[in-house]
Design a protein around this motif. Structure first.
Motif, short mmCIF file in Angstrom:
data_model
loop_
_atom_site.label_atom_id
_atom_site.label_comp_id
_atom_site.label_asym_id
_atom_site.label_seq_id
_atom_site.Cartn_x
_atom_site.Cartn_y
_atom_site.Cartn_z
N ILE A 11 41.63 31.50 34.58
CA ILE A 11 40.91 30.98 35.74
C ILE A 11 40.03 32.00 36.46
O ILE A 11 39.17 31.60 37.22
CB ILE A 11 41.85 30.30 36.76
CG1 ILE A 11 42.93 31.23 37.21
CG2 ILE A 11 42.40 29.03 36.21
CD1 ILE A 11 43.76 30.63 38.32
N LEU A 12 40.22 33.28 36.26
CA LEU A 12 39.31 34.21 36.92
C LEU A 12 37.98 34.20 36.19
O LEU A 12 37.91 33.83 35.02
CB LEU A 12 39.91 35.62 36.92
CG LEU A 12 41.14 35.79 37.82
CD1 LEU A 12 41.71 37.18 37.67
CD2 LEU A 12 40.82 35.50 39.26
N ASP A 13 36.92 34.63 36.90
CA ASP A 13 35.60 34.53 36.28
C ASP A 13 35.38 35.65 35.27
O ASP A 13 36.13 36.61 35.20
CB ASP A 13 34.49 34.51 37.34
CG ASP A 13 34.25 35.89 37.90
OD1 ASP A 13 35.24 36.56 38.19
OD2 ASP A 13 33.08 36.28 38.03
N ASP A 14 34.29 35.50 34.49
CA ASP A 14 34.05 36.40 33.36
C ASP A 14 33.83 37.84 33.79
O ASP A 14 34.14 38.77 33.05
CB ASP A 14 32.81 35.93 32.58
CG ASP A 14 32.95 34.48 32.16
OD1 ASP A 14 34.09 34.02 32.00
OD2 ASP A 14 31.91 33.81 31.98
N PRO A 68 44.59 39.37 41.97
CA PRO A 68 44.26 39.00 43.35
C PRO A 68 45.42 38.42 44.15
O PRO A 68 45.34 38.40 45.37
CB PRO A 68 43.15 37.96 43.17
CG PRO A 68 43.32 37.45 41.79
CD PRO A 68 43.86 38.57 40.98
N LEU A 107 46.58 36.03 37.67
CA LEU A 107 46.57 36.21 39.12
C LEU A 107 47.59 37.23 39.59
O LEU A 107 47.41 37.86 40.62
CB LEU A 107 46.82 34.87 39.82
CG LEU A 107 45.77 33.78 39.55
CD1 LEU A 107 46.16 32.51 40.23
CD2 LEU A 107 44.41 34.22 40.01
N TRP A 145 35.25 39.40 36.26
CA TRP A 145 36.41 40.00 36.96
C TRP A 145 36.98 41.12 36.10
O TRP A 145 37.22 40.93 34.91
CB TRP A 145 37.46 38.91 37.20
CG TRP A 145 38.52 39.35 38.15
CD1 TRP A 145 39.65 40.04 37.84
CD2 TRP A 145 38.55 39.14 39.56
NE1 TRP A 145 40.37 40.27 38.97
CE2 TRP A 145 39.73 39.74 40.06
CE3 TRP A 145 37.69 38.53 40.48
CZ2 TRP A 145 40.09 39.74 41.40
CZ3 TRP A 145 38.05 38.51 41.81
CH2 TRP A 145 39.23 39.11 42.26
#
Lengths: 146, 176
Positions: B139-142, B150, B124, B144
């Motif tokens: 935790i970010l999506d694939d 972010p 993050l 990203w």
């Protein structure tokens, strides 16, 4: 198609998809199965696979991670089917609309795969179980016009 | 958050259990910002993160509750929150991952509780942790993109969003 639509009016089977909900809507979906609302008297049951389902009960704001998965689940659902977007998040992403990890709203996500999808919107945070039953009734009315 | 307003060690007297624990860390502590009966905040030397973590972990009743990452002017401030359950005390250890490298020594090699939270801070905020045992995306999506963080201050939550993931390919017609 008319026969299929006629068949869709009876005994709707529901598959529940959580696309990033806080679980509050999911609890309200669960309430539908309890003796107080008891949707099984209308022949509706929750099923474990989208391939058995007539209705997709979608909760949650549809995050980036959930978006392609929701589209995949919709494709695997036997057509014709009804999509219920349950809760403020599923309708318009709710308070999370301006956060970095949002995909498109549930209706846009589904329409990207099937522009003619039947989508019932159930607003509320969380919506009452009565509202979800009302949404199914309205979906029935739409199917009758097809 | 500038160093000038940070009270020096002499200004905050080391008292009670918190003072004792901070004193045990020795000269790795560069500034004590708070030392109350049940709460301590101290900034430590960024080069000695692992040494401090080992010492804190060896103390009686300690555990790493969580860590916080903050995007500040000079880099990324990493705050490790250590709980001492028997005394009901929380001690926050601040470390600055300075620009431009934003790199710290990972404490996850010795404190497994820090594993996921360091991965999250990497996802993050873009803080880098040297020698982390398993620095995969958490935790970010694939879809990203790499190198977009972010929770940085200069990231606009709406305008800087990366493009959405593509629609998965349709199955072949006629296959049953």
């Amino acid at each position: 198609m008319a026969l299929k639509n006629w068949a869709l009016r009876k005994s709707l089977w529901v598959y529940h998809v959580n696309t990033g909900a806080c679980n509050n809507c999911d609890i309200e979906v669960l309430d539908l199965l309890t003796p107080r609302y008891d949707i099984e008297r209308f022949g509706m049951i929750l099923v474990g696979s989208p391939r058995h389902a007539d209705v997709l009960a979608v909760t949650g704001s549809c995050t980036r991670q959930a978006q392609p998965r929701l589209q995949e689940v919709y494709r695997q659902t036997a057509k014709p089917c009804v999509v219920m977007a349950i809760g403020s998040c599923a309708n318009a992403q709710g308070i999370f609309a301006e956060s970095y990890h949002m995909g498109s709203p549930v209706d846009e996500t589904i329409r990207a795969v099937d522009p003619d999808a039947i989508i019932a919107y159930v607003p509320g945070c969380p919506p009452k179980p009565e509202a979800m039953i009302a949404a199914v009734v309205k979906a029935w009315d739409v199917i009758n016009t097809l | 958050m500038s160093q000038a307003v940070t009270p020096s060690r002499a200004q905050v007297p080391l008292v009670g259990f918190v003072g004792q624990a901070l004193a045990e860390l020795g000269d790795a502590v560069v500034a004590v910002e708070r030392c109350d009966e049940r709460r301590g905040v101290a900034r430590i030397d960024a080069e000695r993160t692992l040494e401090v973590a080992k010492k804190l972990l060896a103390m009686d009743g300690s555990r790493l509750a969580t860590a916080t990452g903050i995007d500040v002017r000079d880099g990324i401030d990493v705050l490790y929150h250590w709980c001492f359950e028997p005394q009901g005390v929380v001690i926050t250890i601040k470390v600055l991952a300075a620009r431009p490298s934003l790199t710290l020594e990972s404490i996850a090699t010795h404190v497994p509780a820090a594993n996921w939270i360091e991965r999250e801070m990497h996802d993050l905020l873009g803080a880098n942790f040297r020698n982390h045992p398993d620095m995969r995306r958490l935790i970010l999506d694939d879809s990203w993109p790499e190198g977009v963080y972010p929770l940085r201050k200069d990231f606009d939550q709406v305008a800087d969003r990366p493009p959405l993931p593509p629609v998965p390919p349709a199955p072949e017609e006629g296959v049953s």
